[in-house]
Scaffold this motif. Structure first.
Motif, PDB file in Angstrom:
ATOM      1  N   ALA A 153       0.831  -1.203   0.000  1.00 44.65           N
ATOM      2  CA  ALA A 153       0.000   0.000   0.000  1.00 44.65           C
ATOM      3  C   ALA A 153       0.867   1.255   0.000  1.00 44.65           C
ATOM      4  O   ALA A 153       0.560   2.238  -0.687  1.00 44.65           O
ATOM      5  CB  ALA A 153      -0.933  -0.006   1.210  1.00 44.65           C
ATOM      6  N   ILE A 154       1.945   1.242   0.769  1.00 43.48           N
ATOM      7  CA  ILE A 154       2.833   2.402   0.823  1.00 43.48           C
ATOM      8  C   ILE A 154       3.501   2.611  -0.531  1.00 43.48           C
ATOM      9  O   ILE A 154       3.617   3.742  -1.022  1.00 43.48           O
ATOM     10  CB  ILE A 154       3.877   2.210   1.937  1.00 43.48           C
ATOM     11  N   ALA A 155       3.905   1.503  -1.174  1.00 40.36           N
ATOM     12  CA  ALA A 155       4.495   1.596  -2.503  1.00 40.36           C
ATOM     13  C   ALA A 155       3.475   2.062  -3.531  1.00 40.36           C
ATOM     14  O   ALA A 155       3.812   2.801  -4.468  1.00 40.36           O
ATOM     15  CB  ALA A 155       5.084   0.246  -2.909  1.00 40.36           C
ATOM     16  N   MET A 156       2.208   1.656  -3.384  1.00 41.16           N
ATOM     17  CA  MET A 156       1.177   2.082  -4.323  1.00 41.16           C
ATOM     18  C   MET A 156       0.922   3.581  -4.217  1.00 41.16           C
ATOM     19  O   MET A 156       0.638   4.254  -5.225  1.00 41.16           O
ATOM     20  CB  MET A 156      -0.120   1.307  -4.090  1.00 41.16           C
ATOM     21  N   ALA A 157       1.005   4.140  -3.004  1.00 40.74           N
ATOM     22  CA  ALA A 157       0.864   5.590  -2.856  1.00 40.74           C
ATOM     23  C   ALA A 157       1.921   6.312  -3.693  1.00 40.74           C
ATOM     24  O   ALA A 157       1.648   7.332  -4.332  1.00 40.74           O
ATOM     25  CB  ALA A 157       0.983   5.983  -1.384  1.00 40.74           C
ATOM     26  N   ARG A 158       3.112   5.772  -3.719  1.00 44.36           N
ATOM     27  CA  ARG A 158       4.181   6.334  -4.554  1.00 44.36           C
ATOM     28  C   ARG A 158       3.886   6.077  -6.038  1.00 44.36           C
ATOM     29  O   ARG A 158       4.111   6.962  -6.876  1.00 44.36           O
ATOM     30  CB  ARG A 158       5.521   5.714  -4.151  1.00 44.36           C
ATOM     31  N   ALA A 159       3.362   4.912  -6.355  1.00 43.89           N
ATOM     32  CA  ALA A 159       3.049   4.586  -7.748  1.00 43.89           C
ATOM     33  C   ALA A 159       2.038   5.559  -8.339  1.00 43.89           C
ATOM     34  O   ALA A 159       2.138   5.952  -9.500  1.00 43.89           O
ATOM     35  CB  ALA A 159       2.522   3.153  -7.844  1.00 43.89           C
ATOM     36  N   LEU A 160       1.053   5.952  -7.530  1.00 49.92           N
ATOM     37  CA  LEU A 160       0.048   6.886  -8.016  1.00 49.92           C
ATOM     38  C   LEU A 160       0.653   8.254  -8.321  1.00 49.92           C
ATOM     39  O   LEU A 160       0.188   8.963  -9.212  1.00 49.92           O
ATOM     40  CB  LEU A 160      -1.088   7.016  -6.998  1.00 49.92           C
ATOM     41  N   GLN A 161       1.691   8.618  -7.592  1.00 54.19           N
ATOM     42  CA  GLN A 161       2.383   9.869  -7.877  1.00 54.19           C
ATOM     43  C   GLN A 161       3.121   9.798  -9.215  1.00 54.19           C
ATOM     44  O   GLN A 161       3.288  10.807  -9.893  1.00 54.19           O
ATOM     45  CB  GLN A 161       3.379  10.199  -6.762  1.00 54.19           C
ATOM     46  N   LEU A 162       3.560   8.588  -9.576  1.00 58.17           N
ATOM     47  CA  LEU A 162       4.374   8.405 -10.778  1.00 58.17           C
ATOM     48  C   LEU A 162       3.578   7.944 -11.992  1.00 58.17           C
ATOM     49  O   LEU A 162       4.128   7.838 -13.089  1.00 58.17           O
ATOM     50  CB  LEU A 162       5.477   7.367 -10.503  1.00 58.17           C
ATOM     51  N   ALA A 163       2.281   7.673 -11.798  1.00 55.64           N
ATOM     52  CA  ALA A 163       1.502   7.024 -12.850  1.00 55.64           C
ATOM     53  C   ALA A 163       1.415   7.849 -14.127  1.00 55.64           C
ATOM     54  O   ALA A 163       1.272   7.300 -15.222  1.00 55.64           O
ATOM     55  CB  ALA A 163       0.101   6.707 -12.338  1.00 55.64           C
ATOM     56  N   GLU A 164       1.492   9.168 -14.019  1.00 56.89           N
ATOM     57  CA  GLU A 164       1.401  10.017 -15.200  1.00 56.89           C
ATOM     58  C   GLU A 164       2.777  10.306 -15.808  1.00 56.89           C
ATOM     59  O   GLU A 164       2.875  11.076 -16.766  1.00 56.89           O
ATOM     60  CB  GLU A 164       0.709  11.335 -14.838  1.00 56.89           C
ATOM     61  N   SER A 165       3.822   9.719 -15.258  1.00 53.89           N
ATOM     62  CA  SER A 165       5.155   9.953 -15.799  1.00 53.89           C
ATOM     63  C   SER A 165       5.314   9.201 -17.118  1.00 53.89           C
ATOM     64  O   SER A 165       4.503   8.342 -17.469  1.00 53.89           O
ATOM     65  CB  SER A 165       6.229   9.495 -14.805  1.00 53.89           C
ATOM     66  N   ARG A 166       6.350   9.515 -17.835  1.00 58.07           N
ATOM     67  CA  ARG A 166       6.591   8.867 -19.125  1.00 58.07           C
ATOM     68  C   ARG A 166       7.488   7.648 -19.001  1.00 58.07           C
ATOM     69  O   ARG A 166       8.009   7.145 -20.002  1.00 58.07           O
ATOM     70  CB  ARG A 166       7.200   9.873 -20.101  1.00 58.07           C
ATOM     71  N   ARG A 167       7.648   7.174 -17.791  1.00 61.39           N
ATOM     72  CA  ARG A 167       8.457   5.980 -17.571  1.00 61.39           C
ATOM     73  C   ARG A 167       7.555   4.840 -17.125  1.00 61.39           C
ATOM     74  O   ARG A 167       6.524   5.052 -16.480  1.00 61.39           O
ATOM     75  CB  ARG A 167       9.518   6.246 -16.493  1.00 61.39           C
ATOM     76  N   ASP A 168       7.945   3.621 -17.505  1.00 62.62           N
ATOM     77  CA  ASP A 168       7.223   2.463 -16.996  1.00 62.62           C
ATOM     78  C   ASP A 168       7.423   2.379 -15.488  1.00 62.62           C
ATOM     79  O   ASP A 168       8.521   2.632 -14.974  1.00 62.62           O
ATOM     80  CB  ASP A 168       7.742   1.179 -17.642  1.00 62.62           C
ATOM     81  N   VAL A 169       6.361   2.029 -14.779  1.00 60.49           N
ATOM     82  CA  VAL A 169       6.417   1.873 -13.322  1.00 60.49           C
ATOM     83  C   VAL A 169       6.016   0.443 -12.989  1.00 60.49           C
ATOM     84  O   VAL A 169       4.988  -0.057 -13.461  1.00 60.49           O
ATOM     85  CB  VAL A 169       5.470   2.864 -12.620  1.00 60.49           C
ATOM     86  N   ILE A 170       6.821  -0.216 -12.186  1.00 63.68           N
ATOM     87  CA  ILE A 170       6.557  -1.586 -11.758  1.00 63.68           C
ATOM     88  C   ILE A 170       6.325  -1.564 -10.256  1.00 63.68           C
ATOM     89  O   ILE A 170       7.117  -0.982  -9.505  1.00 63.68           O
ATOM     90  CB  ILE A 170       7.745  -2.515 -12.089  1.00 63.68           C
ATOM     91  N   TRP A 171       5.254  -2.196  -9.828  1.00 68.32           N
ATOM     92  CA  TRP A 171       4.870  -2.224  -8.407  1.00 68.32           C
ATOM     93  C   TRP A 171       4.831  -3.678  -7.941  1.00 68.32           C
ATOM     94  O   TRP A 171       4.310  -4.544  -8.637  1.00 68.32           O
ATOM     95  CB  TRP A 171       3.496  -1.595  -8.247  1.00 68.32           C
ATOM     96  N   GLY A 172       5.392  -3.939  -6.761  1.00 70.49           N
ATOM     97  CA  GLY A 172       5.321  -5.307  -6.246  1.00 70.49           C
ATOM     98  C   GLY A 172       6.146  -5.495  -4.993  1.00 70.49           C
ATOM     99  O   GLY A 172       6.568  -4.526  -4.344  1.00 70.49           O
ATOM    100  N   GLY A 173       6.365  -6.754  -4.659  1.00 72.99           N
ATOM    101  CA  GLY A 173       7.117  -7.061  -3.444  1.00 72.99           C
ATOM    102  C   GLY A 173       7.582  -8.495  -3.420  1.00 72.99           C
ATOM    103  O   GLY A 173       7.081  -9.345  -4.162  1.00 72.99           O
TER     104      GLY A 173
END
Length: 370
Positions: A153-173
């Motif tokens: 969940a903490i990582a997803m909060a960061r992912a949402l900040q990056l979701a509009e960036s032009r880089r691929d974002v990978i979320w997991g653990g």
């Protein structure tokens, strides 16, 4: 601590999920065997203080005597390779820059409790994982979240900040409890599940990852996110009222309450511990207005073992797989997980893009409790 729905507009989709668990070397295999009722529980090579072999959920593809650091690396590299294959097969060209990997890790990799900074072991693991990534992901930025089961969940909060960036974002653990210091700590606190102690945690291990993207062929969408902290986690003298889960879930299910909608798929990280069972009971009592009477209440860690920092990404991946196979009871899913230190996180996932889901929710006739 909570996450605001307006922070990223919830334009974040999840796609190309992959996982490795005690039941399979892929997400599809794990989901199929879980639905078939197959168990990954077996005897490990670890021996407890009573001289009995510890019952655990170990990945059968890994040698039983493989040290925990190597287990973590093998699990993470395998799951990430699967995500990469799915990403390449999807067709759209990759981003010009290497991806950002948001990595949930065991709390034992934190420099100090509650810290984002990694200790020597954590830094070494991240460096080794970076070298094991697929060649076209070389140079990926890895942001680590050493917070155990709440890390997703903490990582997803960061992912949402990056979701509009032009880089691929990978979320997991990735995590494994097949690590003697972790097992010994559970045993010393009488929290290790054994034949004599049914009020305990069954050790497990897993890795799960997915791509986070604002556009493209998504398999699901992030429709809500919440973070919280339990003031009286397991081991506290004061009784736990699940205030941390209530805080996290209240933020995550805000779209449901706003639409007068119930959800029939709930997945929690509860173990066999009485403390975890009480938390589930507290959640049901507090969220009866959004809990569908016919809810499919899932607690997969009872079958897969405690997978630590992989918990939320794995639970999300299993939901995405059910949607892909058309076997889910609802197009919405609520997920919640909490770490031993009291950190709590919750996600609301939607099978459709949130705007379309919201329109459907308004047309959905609210069900009253039986």
């Amino acid at each position: 601590m909570s996450a605001s729905r307006r922070a990223a507009g919830w334009r974040a989709g999840l796609a190309h999920a992959e996982a490795v668990t005690c039941l399979g070397e892929s997400l599809a295999e794990t989901a199929l065997l879980m639905r078939a009722g197959i168990s990954g529980v077996g005897l490990s090579d670890f021996v407890d203080a009573e001289g009995h072999r510890v019952v655990a959920c170990a990945c059968p593809a890994l040698p039983p005597d493989l040290p925990s650091r190597e287990r973590l690396l093998a699990l993470a590299a395998h799951a990430l390779a699967g995500v990469h294959r799915r990403r390449v097969a999807s067709g759209p060209p990759p981003a010009a820059r290497p991806p950002i990997l948001l990595l949930g890790l065991p709390a034992r990799f934190a420099l100090e409790p509650g810290s984002y900074e990694l200790n020597v072991g954590g830094r070494d693991f991240v460096q080794r994982l970076s070298a094991a990534l697929p060649p076209d992901w070389a140079g990926a930025d890895i942001e680590a979240f050493p917070f155990g089961r709440a890390a997703g969940a903490i990582a997803m909060a960061r992912a949402l900040q990056l979701a509009e960036s032009r880089r691929d974002v990978i979320w997991g653990g990735v995590d494994t409890l097949l690590h003697w210091p972790a097992l010994e700590a559970l045993q010393q606190r009488d929290r290790l599940l054994t034949h004599e102690n049914v009020d305990g945690v069954r050790p497990g291990e897993a890795a799960a990852f997915a791509m986070v993207t604002p556009t493209g062929p998504e398999d699901g969408w992030v429709a809500g996110l919440g973070l919280g902290r339990e003031p009286h986690p397991v081991g506290s003298e004061a009784p736990c009222r699940s205030d941390g889960f209530a805080q996290a879930l209240a933020s995550a299910v805000e779209p449901l309450r706003a639409a007068g909608r119930r959800c029939a798929v709930w997945t929690l990280d509860a173990s066999h511990e009485k403390h975890a069972t009480r938390e589930v009971q507290n959640i049901i009592a507090r969220f009866g207005d959004v809990l569908d009477p016919a809810t499919d209440l899932r607690m997969p860690l009872k079958a897969l073992g405690d997978v630590g920092a992989a918990a939320l990404p794995l639970m999300a991946a299993l939901v995405l797989q059910d949607w892909a196979h058309g076997v889910a009871r609802d197009g919405l899913a609520v997920l919640a997980a909490g770490s031993d230190d009291g950190a709590r996180g919750a996600l609301l996932l939607a099978a459709r893009e949130p705007d379309a889901a919201a329109r459907a929710a308004h047309r959905h006739e609210r069900k009253e409790p039986a």
